[in-house]
Design a protein around this motif. Structure first.
Motif, PDB file in Angstrom:
ATOM      1  N   ILE A 272       0.859  -1.172   0.000  1.00 29.46           N
ATOM      2  CA  ILE A 272       0.000   0.000   0.000  1.00 29.46           C
ATOM      3  C   ILE A 272       0.898   1.225   0.000  1.00 29.46           C
ATOM      4  O   ILE A 272       1.790   1.353   0.832  1.00 29.46           O
TER       5      ILE A 272
ATOM      6  N   CYS B 293      -3.709   7.178  -2.526  1.00 29.13           N
ATOM      7  CA  CYS B 293      -3.497   5.903  -1.848  1.00 29.13           C
ATOM      8  C   CYS B 293      -3.781   4.781  -2.827  1.00 29.13           C
ATOM      9  O   CYS B 293      -4.845   4.766  -3.475  1.00 29.13           O
TER      10      CYS B 293
ATOM     11  N   GLN C 195      -3.389   0.409  -3.311  1.00 36.66           N
ATOM     12  CA  GLN C 195      -3.027  -0.890  -2.745  1.00 36.66           C
ATOM     13  C   GLN C 195      -3.135  -1.959  -3.829  1.00 36.66           C
ATOM     14  O   GLN C 195      -3.992  -1.882  -4.713  1.00 36.66           O
TER      15      GLN C 195
ATOM     16  N   HIS D 143      -7.766  -5.564  -1.573  1.00 33.00           N
ATOM     17  CA  HIS D 143      -8.513  -5.533  -0.314  1.00 33.00           C
ATOM     18  C   HIS D 143      -9.822  -4.793  -0.504  1.00 33.00           C
ATOM     19  O   HIS D 143      -9.879  -3.773  -1.193  1.00 33.00           O
TER      20      HIS D 143
ATOM     21  N   MET E 120     -10.827   0.086   2.621  1.00 35.31           N
ATOM     22  CA  MET E 120      -9.770   1.081   2.674  1.00 35.31           C
ATOM     23  C   MET E 120     -10.206   2.200   3.603  1.00 35.31           C
ATOM     24  O   MET E 120     -11.402   2.495   3.746  1.00 35.31           O
TER      25      MET E 120
ATOM     26  N   TRP F 273      -9.025   6.148   5.604  1.00 31.40           N
ATOM     27  CA  TRP F 273      -8.178   7.315   5.777  1.00 31.40           C
ATOM     28  C   TRP F 273      -8.259   7.776   7.236  1.00 31.40           C
ATOM     29  O   TRP F 273      -9.357   7.990   7.766  1.00 31.40           O
TER      30      TRP F 273
ATOM     31  N   TYR G  79     -14.025   5.895   5.230  1.00 30.50           N
ATOM     32  CA  TYR G  79     -13.632   4.551   4.875  1.00 30.50           C
ATOM     33  C   TYR G  79     -14.516   4.054   3.742  1.00 30.50           C
ATOM     34  O   TYR G  79     -15.555   4.649   3.425  1.00 30.50           O
TER      35      TYR G  79
ATOM     36  N   ARG H  55     -13.946   6.329  -4.715  1.00 23.73           N
ATOM     37  CA  ARG H  55     -13.319   5.022  -4.919  1.00 23.73           C
ATOM     38  C   ARG H  55     -13.938   4.386  -6.164  1.00 23.73           C
ATOM     39  O   ARG H  55     -14.793   3.514  -6.076  1.00 23.73           O
TER      40      ARG H  55
ATOM     41  N   GLU I  81      -8.481  -0.509  -6.083  1.00 28.16           N
ATOM     42  CA  GLU I  81      -7.126  -0.303  -5.591  1.00 28.16           C
ATOM     43  C   GLU I  81      -6.792   1.133  -5.194  1.00 28.16           C
ATOM     44  O   GLU I  81      -5.769   1.372  -4.581  1.00 28.16           O
TER      45      GLU I  81
ATOM     46  N   PHE J 268      -7.875   4.986  -3.495  1.00 29.08           N
ATOM     47  CA  PHE J 268      -8.782   5.662  -2.560  1.00 29.08           C
ATOM     48  C   PHE J 268      -8.213   7.050  -2.264  1.00 29.08           C
ATOM     49  O   PHE J 268      -7.634   7.295  -1.210  1.00 29.08           O
TER      50      PHE J 268
ATOM     51  N   CYS K 110      -3.278   6.155   5.136  1.00 32.92           N
ATOM     52  CA  CYS K 110      -4.211   5.316   4.416  1.00 32.92           C
ATOM     53  C   CYS K 110      -3.974   3.880   4.885  1.00 32.92           C
ATOM     54  O   CYS K 110      -2.845   3.510   5.233  1.00 32.92           O
TER      55      CYS K 110
ATOM     56  N   SER L 203      -5.602  -0.451   4.494  1.00 34.53           N
ATOM     57  CA  SER L 203      -6.522  -1.366   3.826  1.00 34.53           C
ATOM     58  C   SER L 203      -6.562  -2.677   4.583  1.00 34.53           C
ATOM     59  O   SER L 203      -5.658  -2.995   5.367  1.00 34.53           O
TER      60      SER L 203
END
Lengths: 113, 114
Positions: free
Chosen positions: A4, A23, A25, A29, A32, A34, A48, A68, A72, A74, A91, A93
């Motif tokens: 991430i 952010c 990842q 996942h 995610m 913040w 989130y 989002r 991947e 955010f 950030c 996840s």
């Protein structure tokens, strides 16, 4: 390498400017998050997301916007930065289950002058 | 709303001694999960230990163990044989079984004296 990543690592901006923290990842996942970290306040949840196109407010969402469109990514946007938004932003996840651990990015240190 | 309280902003322990960090939480849920995270000066967040509320047995991970008192809504972390590398901020965190978000306490800064 999988992981991430947050960017930028450091950012200085002026009050009133728009700022976007990124952010990304690579694990796919579902969740995610913040967070912002301030001395004396610990980590406070800003927003989130449980999946692409699903976002929810946390404890301190005012002044922030998230999106989002892809699993991947955010990004977190400060629409009009204020000095009170000077902070370290993390950030994170994790997988679906609530007992799964969070994987954190390295953080973005943001200064609003 | 759920809350997590860490009443000790700072703690200090002598190397090789044992220290206990306190955490209490408030929730109306019966199904939830509790965590302790460590943040050394590098700012990296490291999971130390986790506990499922439905498990009566206290979790342990090497030198780290918890005292989980569900009725009292207490979740303390015990660090045995403290080492210099244990010096860090420690955060207690809560996640409800029906929720996705993780709520953190304000943290306890642990110093380890040689």
């Amino acid at each position: 390498d999988a992981g991430i990543t947050q960017s930028p690592r450091y950012k200085i901006t002026e009050t009133g400017r728009q700022v976007t923290l990124m952010c990304h990842q690579t694990w796919s996942h579902s969740y995610m998050f913040w967070y912002r970290q301030d001395l004396g306040h610990g980590l406070r949840l800003i927003y989130y997301s449980a999946a692409a196109d699903i976002t929810d407010k946390g404890e301190v969402p005012d002044g922030y916007v998230v999106s989002r469109s892809k699993t991947e990514n955010f990004p977190l946007t400060l629409e009009s930065a204020t000095r009170s938004q000077t902070s370290v932003y993390f950030c994170a996840s994790r997988r679906d289950s609530p007992n799964e651990k969070l994987f954190f990015g390295s953080g973005t240190q943001l200064s609003v002058l | 709303a759920q809350t997590v309280t860490q009443s000790q902003p700072e703690m200090s322990v002598q190397e090789a001694e044992t220290v206990t960090l306190s955490c209490t939480y408030d929730t109306s849920e019966s199904d939830y999960y509790l965590f302790w995270y460590k943040q050394p000066p590098s700012r990296q967040m490291i999971l130390v230990i986790r506990q499922e509320a439905y498990k009566q047995q206290n979790a342990t991970e090497n030198r780290f163990s918890v005292n989980f008192q569900k009725a009292a809504k207490s979740f303390s972390l015990k660090i045995s044989d403290s080492q210099l590398g244990d010096a860090a901020m420690y955060f207690c965190a809560y996640c409800g079984g029906s929720q996705g978000n993780l709520i953190f306490g304000k943290g306890t800064k642990l110093s380890v004296k040689p």
